[in-house]
Design a protein around this motif. Structure first.
Motif, PDB file in Angstrom:
ATOM      1  N   TYR A  48      -6.493  11.317  -0.171  1.00  0.00           N
ATOM      2  CA  TYR A  48      -5.604  10.193   0.101  1.00  0.00           C
ATOM      3  C   TYR A  48      -4.149  10.626   0.292  1.00  0.00           C
ATOM      4  O   TYR A  48      -3.347   9.870   0.821  1.00  0.00           O
ATOM      5  N   PHE A  49      -3.818  11.834  -0.131  1.00  0.00           N
ATOM      6  CA  PHE A  49      -2.468  12.356   0.093  1.00  0.00           C
ATOM      7  C   PHE A  49      -2.242  12.713   1.555  1.00  0.00           C
ATOM      8  O   PHE A  49      -1.116  12.736   2.023  1.00  0.00           O
ATOM      9  N   THR A  50      -3.320  12.998   2.276  1.00  0.00           N
ATOM     10  CA  THR A  50      -3.188  13.493   3.650  1.00  0.00           C
ATOM     11  C   THR A  50      -3.939  12.675   4.698  1.00  0.00           C
ATOM     12  O   THR A  50      -3.792  12.929   5.884  1.00  0.00           O
ATOM     13  N   ASN A  51      -4.735  11.699   4.287  1.00  0.00           N
ATOM     14  CA  ASN A  51      -5.569  10.972   5.253  1.00  0.00           C
ATOM     15  C   ASN A  51      -4.902   9.742   5.873  1.00  0.00           C
ATOM     16  O   ASN A  51      -5.551   8.963   6.554  1.00  0.00           O
ATOM     17  N   GLY A  52      -3.617   9.542   5.631  1.00  0.00           N
ATOM     18  CA  GLY A  52      -2.905   8.399   6.194  1.00  0.00           C
ATOM     19  C   GLY A  52      -2.845   7.187   5.286  1.00  0.00           C
ATOM     20  O   GLY A  52      -2.141   6.221   5.594  1.00  0.00           O
ATOM     21  N   PHE A  53      -3.551   7.216   4.173  1.00  0.00           N
ATOM     22  CA  PHE A  53      -3.549   6.074   3.249  1.00  0.00           C
ATOM     23  C   PHE A  53      -2.133   5.732   2.780  1.00  0.00           C
ATOM     24  O   PHE A  53      -1.775   4.562   2.675  1.00  0.00           O
ATOM     25  N   LEU A  54      -1.321   6.743   2.507  1.00  0.00           N
ATOM     26  CA  LEU A  54       0.040   6.504   1.998  1.00  0.00           C
ATOM     27  C   LEU A  54       0.981   5.938   3.058  1.00  0.00           C
ATOM     28  O   LEU A  54       2.107   5.546   2.746  1.00  0.00           O
ATOM     29  N   ASP A  55       0.523   5.865   4.315  1.00  0.00           N
ATOM     30  CA  ASP A  55       1.318   5.249   5.385  1.00  0.00           C
ATOM     31  C   ASP A  55       1.143   3.735   5.426  1.00  0.00           C
ATOM     32  O   ASP A  55       1.803   3.052   6.205  1.00  0.00           O
ATOM     33  N   LYS A  56       0.255   3.218   4.581  1.00  0.00           N
ATOM     34  CA  LYS A  56       0.007   1.769   4.522  1.00  0.00           C
ATOM     35  C   LYS A  56       1.305   1.044   4.186  1.00  0.00           C
ATOM     36  O   LYS A  56       2.037   1.423   3.285  1.00  0.00           O
ATOM     37  N   VAL A  57       1.590  -0.024   4.945  1.00  0.00           N
ATOM     38  CA  VAL A  57       2.792  -0.826   4.717  1.00  0.00           C
ATOM     39  C   VAL A  57       2.495  -1.882   3.660  1.00  0.00           C
ATOM     40  O   VAL A  57       1.477  -2.557   3.706  1.00  0.00           O
ATOM     41  N   ILE A  58       3.402  -1.992   2.710  1.00  0.00           N
ATOM     42  CA  ILE A  58       3.316  -3.003   1.658  1.00  0.00           C
ATOM     43  C   ILE A  58       4.330  -4.087   2.019  1.00  0.00           C
ATOM     44  O   ILE A  58       5.523  -3.808   2.138  1.00  0.00           O
ATOM     45  N   ASP A  59       3.881  -5.312   2.175  1.00  0.00           N
ATOM     46  CA  ASP A  59       4.804  -6.370   2.588  1.00  0.00           C
ATOM     47  C   ASP A  59       4.997  -7.450   1.533  1.00  0.00           C
ATOM     48  O   ASP A  59       5.612  -8.467   1.786  1.00  0.00           O
ATOM     49  N   TRP A  60       4.512  -7.231   0.316  1.00  0.00           N
ATOM     50  CA  TRP A  60       4.579  -8.262  -0.718  1.00  0.00           C
ATOM     51  C   TRP A  60       5.531  -7.935  -1.863  1.00  0.00           C
ATOM     52  O   TRP A  60       5.662  -8.719  -2.801  1.00  0.00           O
ATOM     53  N   ILE A  61       6.211  -6.802  -1.825  1.00  0.00           N
ATOM     54  CA  ILE A  61       7.157  -6.474  -2.894  1.00  0.00           C
ATOM     55  C   ILE A  61       8.495  -7.156  -2.581  1.00  0.00           C
ATOM     56  O   ILE A  61       9.087  -6.913  -1.530  1.00  0.00           O
ATOM     57  N   PRO A  62       8.990  -8.011  -3.473  1.00  0.00           N
ATOM     58  CA  PRO A  62      10.232  -8.745  -3.216  1.00  0.00           C
ATOM     59  C   PRO A  62      11.412  -7.805  -2.932  1.00  0.00           C
ATOM     60  O   PRO A  62      11.638  -6.835  -3.654  1.00  0.00           O
ATOM     61  N   ARG A  70       3.892   5.634   0.478  1.00  0.00           N
ATOM     62  CA  ARG A  70       4.477   6.957   0.212  1.00  0.00           C
ATOM     63  C   ARG A  70       5.933   6.862  -0.237  1.00  0.00           C
ATOM     64  O   ARG A  70       6.478   7.798  -0.786  1.00  0.00           O
ATOM     65  N   GLU A  71       6.574   5.727   0.001  1.00  0.00           N
ATOM     66  CA  GLU A  71       7.979   5.560  -0.357  1.00  0.00           C
ATOM     67  C   GLU A  71       8.169   5.009  -1.770  1.00  0.00           C
ATOM     68  O   GLU A  71       9.300   4.915  -2.246  1.00  0.00           O
ATOM     69  N   LEU A  72       7.083   4.676  -2.420  1.00  0.00           N
ATOM     70  CA  LEU A  72       7.169   4.234  -3.812  1.00  0.00           C
ATOM     71  C   LEU A  72       7.370   5.450  -4.714  1.00  0.00           C
ATOM     72  O   LEU A  72       7.100   6.582  -4.302  1.00  0.00           O
ATOM     73  N   PRO A  73       7.846   5.251  -5.935  1.00  0.00           N
ATOM     74  CA  PRO A  73       8.061   6.394  -6.837  1.00  0.00           C
ATOM     75  C   PRO A  73       6.815   7.275  -6.941  1.00  0.00           C
ATOM     76  O   PRO A  73       5.683   6.777  -6.920  1.00  0.00           O
ATOM     77  N   THR A  74       7.020   8.563  -7.076  1.00  0.00           N
ATOM     78  CA  THR A  74       5.911   9.518  -7.039  1.00  0.00           C
ATOM     79  C   THR A  74       4.936   9.366  -8.191  1.00  0.00           C
ATOM     80  O   THR A  74       3.806   9.831  -8.084  1.00  0.00           O
ATOM     81  N   VAL A  75       5.308   8.709  -9.262  1.00  0.00           N
ATOM     82  CA  VAL A  75       4.359   8.503 -10.355  1.00  0.00           C
ATOM     83  C   VAL A  75       3.198   7.622  -9.888  1.00  0.00           C
ATOM     84  O   VAL A  75       2.139   7.609 -10.484  1.00  0.00           O
ATOM     85  N   PHE A  76       3.400   6.902  -8.786  1.00  0.00           N
ATOM     86  CA  PHE A  76       2.333   6.114  -8.176  1.00  0.00           C
ATOM     87  C   PHE A  76       1.271   7.009  -7.536  1.00  0.00           C
ATOM     88  O   PHE A  76       0.107   6.661  -7.461  1.00  0.00           O
TER      89      PHE A  76
END
Length: 149
Positions: A48-62, A70-76
């Motif tokens: 999941y680090f390399t298969n494009g999963f981390l490119d998923k756009v999150i549109d529900w975070i206020p 991938r732009e969320l803190p690395t502890v994720f």
């Protein structure tokens, strides 16, 4: 760290929590329970680090429309649900509403939309103290390279 909140509660003292992360990092960390519930973390495996999963756009975070995983803190970015840093972050975010204040290392003009969203979500008031580097400007010697000589 969640333990200062417990200590402050036990002795009846106020507790200001200082986070050296941005408002965006803090907001991302507040979303971990929702991320787990939605099956976005922990990652299924290392692919999941390399298969494009981390490119998923999150549109529900206020205040953070259009952010990628991938732009969320690395502890994720973990594959082990028992990761100590992940658990500590979740516990801290669960307890942060019991703090007397939250202090973030950012400044209002940089992350206003996120700070507004956080202010409506959190019980304690939020204070910003950035950019902290400006507090040190008067500490720079007139000729900082002289000692290198």
């Amino acid at each position: 760290m969640p333990f200062p909140i417990t200590a402050a509660e036990e002795i009846g003292n106020p507790n200001a929590m200082f986070f050296t992360i941005s408002a965006g990092g803090f907001m991302g960390s507040k979303q971990y329970p929702a991320m787990v519930e939605k099956g976005l973390t922990p990652l299924k495996d290392e692919s999941y680090f390399t298969n494009g999963f981390l490119d998923k756009v999150i549109d529900w975070i206020p205040g953070m429309k259009g952010i990628h995983l991938r732009e969320l803190p690395t502890v994720f970015h973990i594959t082990n649900p028992d990761n100590i840093f992940f658990k500590l972050t979740v516990e801290t975010m669960d307890r942060v509403d019991k703090a007397s204040a939250v202090v973030l290392l950012t400044f209002d003009a940089l992350e206003q939309e996120i700070l507004d969203a956080l202010s409506s979500m959190l019980i304690p008031p939020i204070f910003t103290i950035g950019p902290i580097e400006l507090l040190l400007v008067n500490q720079i010697p007139e000729d900082p390279l002289k000692s290198v000589g």
